[in-house]
Design an enzyme around this catalytic site. Structure first.
Site, PDB file in Angstrom:
ATOM      1  N   HIS A 113      33.927  35.442  39.012  1.00 50.71           N
ATOM      2  CA  HIS A 113      34.596  36.744  38.899  1.00 50.71           C
ATOM      3  C   HIS A 113      35.847  36.678  38.034  1.00 50.71           C
ATOM      4  O   HIS A 113      36.669  37.596  38.058  1.00 50.71           O
ATOM      5  CB  HIS A 113      34.918  37.284  40.299  1.00 50.71           C
ATOM      6  CG  HIS A 113      33.666  37.622  41.063  1.00 50.71           C
ATOM      7  ND1 HIS A 113      33.624  37.737  42.430  1.00 50.71           N
ATOM      8  CD2 HIS A 113      32.398  37.835  40.636  1.00 50.71           C
ATOM      9  CE1 HIS A 113      32.388  38.014  42.811  1.00 50.71           C
ATOM     10  NE2 HIS A 113      31.623  38.076  41.741  1.00 50.71           N
ATOM     11  N   CYS A 141      49.612  45.580  24.574  1.00 53.08           N
ATOM     12  CA  CYS A 141      49.639  44.446  23.643  1.00 53.08           C
ATOM     13  C   CYS A 141      50.848  44.542  22.713  1.00 53.08           C
ATOM     14  O   CYS A 141      51.132  45.608  22.152  1.00 53.08           O
ATOM     15  CB  CYS A 141      48.346  44.472  22.829  1.00 53.08           C
ATOM     16  SG  CYS A 141      48.229  43.193  21.577  1.00 53.08           S
ATOM     17  N   THR A 194      42.507  31.897  52.115  1.00 53.61           N
ATOM     18  CA  THR A 194      43.321  32.537  53.172  1.00 53.61           C
ATOM     19  C   THR A 194      44.317  31.543  53.766  1.00 53.61           C
ATOM     20  O   THR A 194      45.416  31.927  54.156  1.00 53.61           O
ATOM     21  CB  THR A 194      42.441  33.103  54.306  1.00 53.61           C
ATOM     22  OG1 THR A 194      41.589  32.070  54.801  1.00 53.61           O
ATOM     23  CG2 THR A 194      41.613  34.294  53.818  1.00 53.61           C
ATOM     24  N   CYS A 211      49.296  44.948  18.938  1.00 50.72           N
ATOM     25  CA  CYS A 211      48.629  46.157  18.400  1.00 50.72           C
ATOM     26  C   CYS A 211      48.774  47.375  19.303  1.00 50.72           C
ATOM     27  O   CYS A 211      48.257  48.447  19.005  1.00 50.72           O
ATOM     28  CB  CYS A 211      47.145  45.854  18.187  1.00 50.72           C
ATOM     29  SG  CYS A 211      46.225  45.816  19.736  1.00 50.72           S
ATOM     30  N   PHE A 223      38.691  39.881  51.802  1.00 55.08           N
ATOM     31  CA  PHE A 223      38.359  41.295  51.607  1.00 55.08           C
ATOM     32  C   PHE A 223      37.787  41.934  52.872  1.00 55.08           C
ATOM     33  O   PHE A 223      38.218  43.027  53.267  1.00 55.08           O
ATOM     34  CB  PHE A 223      37.329  41.425  50.464  1.00 55.08           C
ATOM     35  CG  PHE A 223      37.893  40.982  49.140  1.00 55.08           C
ATOM     36  CD1 PHE A 223      37.658  39.685  48.664  1.00 55.08           C
ATOM     37  CD2 PHE A 223      38.671  41.843  48.379  1.00 55.08           C
ATOM     38  CE1 PHE A 223      38.195  39.269  47.445  1.00 55.08           C
ATOM     39  CE2 PHE A 223      39.206  41.435  47.160  1.00 55.08           C
ATOM     40  CZ  PHE A 223      38.972  40.143  46.701  1.00 55.08           C
ATOM     41  N   ARG A 224      36.837  41.242  53.524  1.00 57.48           N
ATOM     42  CA  ARG A 224      36.047  41.947  54.555  1.00 57.48           C
ATOM     43  C   ARG A 224      36.311  41.492  55.977  1.00 57.48           C
ATOM     44  O   ARG A 224      35.682  41.974  56.900  1.00 57.48           O
ATOM     45  CB  ARG A 224      34.543  41.801  54.217  1.00 57.48           C
ATOM     46  CG  ARG A 224      34.201  42.515  52.901  1.00 57.48           C
ATOM     47  CD  ARG A 224      32.772  42.269  52.428  1.00 57.48           C
ATOM     48  NE  ARG A 224      32.571  42.938  51.133  1.00 57.48           N
ATOM     49  CZ  ARG A 224      32.951  42.397  49.972  1.00 57.48           C
ATOM     50  NH1 ARG A 224      33.533  41.197  49.939  1.00 57.48           N
ATOM     51  NH2 ARG A 224      32.779  43.037  48.821  1.00 57.48           N
ATOM     52  N   CYS A 262      42.588  43.996  20.420  1.00 59.61           N
ATOM     53  CA  CYS A 262      42.536  42.899  19.430  1.00 59.61           C
ATOM     54  C   CYS A 262      42.206  41.560  20.063  1.00 59.61           C
ATOM     55  O   CYS A 262      42.094  40.539  19.383  1.00 59.61           O
ATOM     56  CB  CYS A 262      43.888  42.805  18.699  1.00 59.61           C
ATOM     57  SG  CYS A 262      45.236  42.152  19.722  1.00 59.61           S
ATOM     58  N   ILE A 309      39.576  34.511  42.103  1.00 65.12           N
ATOM     59  CA  ILE A 309      40.195  34.698  40.770  1.00 65.12           C
ATOM     60  C   ILE A 309      41.617  34.141  40.747  1.00 65.12           C
ATOM     61  O   ILE A 309      42.392  34.423  39.843  1.00 65.12           O
ATOM     62  CB  ILE A 309      40.200  36.207  40.418  1.00 65.12           C
ATOM     63  CG1 ILE A 309      40.959  37.030  41.482  1.00 65.12           C
ATOM     64  CG2 ILE A 309      38.776  36.730  40.242  1.00 65.12           C
ATOM     65  CD1 ILE A 309      41.090  38.519  41.139  1.00 65.12           C
ATOM     66  N   ASP A 310      41.959  33.329  41.762  1.00 62.61           N
ATOM     67  CA  ASP A 310      43.359  32.900  41.943  1.00 62.61           C
ATOM     68  C   ASP A 310      43.716  31.589  41.241  1.00 62.61           C
ATOM     69  O   ASP A 310      44.880  31.191  41.238  1.00 62.61           O
ATOM     70  CB  ASP A 310      43.682  32.790  43.449  1.00 62.61           C
ATOM     71  CG  ASP A 310      42.669  31.904  44.212  1.00 62.61           C
ATOM     72  OD1 ASP A 310      42.333  32.253  45.354  1.00 62.61           O
ATOM     73  OD2 ASP A 310      42.209  30.882  43.642  1.00 62.61           O
TER      74      ASP A 310
HETATM   75  N1  APR Z   1      37.913  29.413  56.546  1.00 59.77           N
HETATM   76  C1  APR Z   1      36.597  29.765  56.560  1.00 59.77           C
HETATM   77  N2  APR Z   1      36.170  31.039  56.428  1.00 59.77           N
HETATM   78  C2  APR Z   1      37.115  31.982  56.264  1.00 59.77           C
HETATM   79  C3  APR Z   1      38.499  31.704  56.252  1.00 59.77           C
HETATM   80  C4  APR Z   1      38.876  30.348  56.406  1.00 59.77           C
HETATM   81  N3  APR Z   1      40.168  29.964  56.384  1.00 59.77           N
HETATM   82  N4  APR Z   1      39.174  32.872  56.056  1.00 59.77           N
HETATM   83  C5  APR Z   1      38.237  33.842  55.978  1.00 59.77           C
HETATM   84  N5  APR Z   1      37.017  33.311  56.104  1.00 59.77           N
HETATM   85  C6  APR Z   1      35.712  33.973  55.987  1.00 59.77           C
HETATM   86  C7  APR Z   1      35.639  35.334  56.610  1.00 59.77           C
HETATM   87  O1  APR Z   1      35.172  35.195  57.937  1.00 59.77           O
HETATM   88  C8  APR Z   1      34.600  36.035  55.723  1.00 59.77           C
HETATM   89  O2  APR Z   1      33.288  35.859  56.236  1.00 59.77           O
HETATM   90  O3  APR Z   1      35.510  34.157  54.599  1.00 59.77           O
HETATM   91  C9  APR Z   1      34.689  35.307  54.384  1.00 59.77           C
HETATM   92  C10 APR Z   1      35.323  36.141  53.287  1.00 59.77           C
HETATM   93  O4  APR Z   1      34.418  37.157  52.966  1.00 59.77           O
HETATM   94  P1  APR Z   1      34.891  38.327  51.970  1.00 59.77           P
HETATM   95  O5  APR Z   1      36.201  38.837  52.411  1.00 59.77           O
HETATM   96  O6  APR Z   1      33.712  39.273  51.851  1.00 59.77           O
HETATM   97  O7  APR Z   1      35.132  37.577  50.594  1.00 59.77           O
HETATM   98  P2  APR Z   1      34.047  37.148  49.536  1.00 59.77           P
HETATM   99  O8  APR Z   1      32.768  36.750  50.187  1.00 59.77           O
HETATM  100  O9  APR Z   1      34.695  36.166  48.661  1.00 59.77           O
HETATM  101  O10 APR Z   1      33.836  38.516  48.705  1.00 59.77           O
HETATM  102  C11 APR Z   1      33.027  38.425  47.561  1.00 59.77           C
HETATM  103  O11 APR Z   1      33.680  40.659  46.992  1.00 59.77           O
HETATM  104  O12 APR Z   1      35.221  42.312  46.607  1.00 59.77           O
HETATM  105  C12 APR Z   1      34.494  41.345  46.040  1.00 59.77           C
HETATM  106  O13 APR Z   1      35.051  40.362  44.020  1.00 59.77           O
HETATM  107  C13 APR Z   1      35.370  40.330  45.380  1.00 59.77           C
HETATM  108  O14 APR Z   1      34.912  38.005  45.015  1.00 59.77           O
HETATM  109  C14 APR Z   1      34.939  39.024  46.005  1.00 59.77           C
HETATM  110  C15 APR Z   1      33.560  39.349  46.513  1.00 59.77           C
HETATM  111 ZN    ZN Z   2      46.155  43.842  20.751  1.00 60.01          ZN
END
Ligand code: APR
Ligand code: ZN
Length: 239
Positions: free
Chosen positions: A120, A149, A27, A152, A34-35, A131, A104-105
């Site tokens: 992930h 692709c 971030t 193919c 995500f959450r 292919c 995944i970045d």
């Molecule tokens: N520093 C510390 N913590 C942070 C920061 C930061 N700069 N920014 C956000 N956070 C915390 C948030 O408070 C939250 O608790 O990181 C956490 C991110 O949680 P999620 O958004 O749930 O992400 P993640 O735990 O990676 O999700 C797991 O869910 O959707 C799937 O595949 C997706 O890999 C992902 C998986």
């Molecule tokens: Zn192909």
């Protein structure tokens, strides 16, 4: 002693640090998590967010999947932040055994980390479902709505673990090995809510468990540092 001083002391004394990270590690590079309150899963979209990133959506609504994927996950010009660089520095100093990430970045590798277990997958790798031909993220960006692709005509799929898909066995084995041998595990930027990824931290049996997270996350017997992981690790000196 402040929490940073405690973390510095732990890192100074550690020889085999493992790092387990999530979307919160990126971030401070400008990506949404995500959450969190401002996370991707709080946004309204054609289908529920976790459906948008599911295997079923990829198969049944491929164009919708790619529209969401390009808009939300294929972000231009993102760069590593202090967290990524510090971990790469710890690895070069021989103090870090590996990074286990749910992200995944590709930012850990961009910062110089070599031992990275991408539970992930990665947006940087894309394969033809027919292919197996490899395509980079640039090809996905420039071949909307659905990338096919050139060899193919098969549909190209990102090497990303979608909901309903299995994690890669070899990656999981490497991640478990890394966590198992660690004397210190640093968990950061993750809500620890998605399994089986979150369950890997149970393999840790070393001396120091540290959690660095913006929101509270439960991990027993941990030094909990409530804050930004880039800001926090940025203050650590590698000696
Ligand atoms: N520093 C510390 N913590 C942070 C920061 C930061 N700069 N920014 C956000 N956070 C915390 C948030 O408070 C939250 O608790 O990181 C956490 C991110 O949680 P999620 O958004 O749930 O992400 P993640 O735990 O990676 O999700 C797991 O869910 O959707 C799937 O595949 C997706 O890999 C992902 C998986
Ligand atoms: Zn192909």
């Amino acid at each position: 002693m402040t929490e940073i001083e405690q973390l510095q002391e732990i890192i100074d004394a550690s020889e085999r640090i493992a790092f387990f990270g999530g979307a919160g590690v990126s971030t401070e590079s400008g990506l949404k998590d995500f959450r969190s309150a401002d996370g991707l899963y709080r946004e309204k979209y054609k289908y529920p967010p976790e459906y948008m990133l599911s295997h079923e959506c990829f198969v049944r609504h491929t164009a919708d999947f790619y529209e969401y994927y390009r808009e939300k996950l294929l972000c231009e010009g993102i760069l590593p932040n202090a967290a990524h660089y510090k971990l790469a520095e710890l690895e070069r100093a021989g103090k870090l055994v590996g990074v286990v990430t749910q992200n995944i970045d590709g930012l850990h590798q961009a910062a110089g980390s070599k031992a990275v277990y991408e539970l992930h997958g990665s947006v940087l790798r894309n394969y033809c479902t027919n292919c197996g031909a490899f395509y980079n993220d640039g090809f996905i960006k420039t071949h909307a709505p659905v990338p096919y692709c050139e060899k193919c005509g098969g549909v190209i799929k990102p090497d990303v673990v979608l909901y309903g898909e299995q994690l890669d066995d070899e990656t999981v084995r490497g991640a478990v090995r890394c966590i198992r041998v660690a004397d210190t595990l640093i968990i950061a930027g993750t809500s620890l809510t998605v399994y089986p990824a979150a369950g890997l931290i149970d393999y840790f049996s070393g001396k120091n468990l540290v959690v660095i997270n913006r929101d509270p996350v439960y991990a027993s017997n941990a030094l909990f540092i409530c804050g930004k992981v880039g800001e926090t690790l940025g203050k650590i000196v590698v000696r």
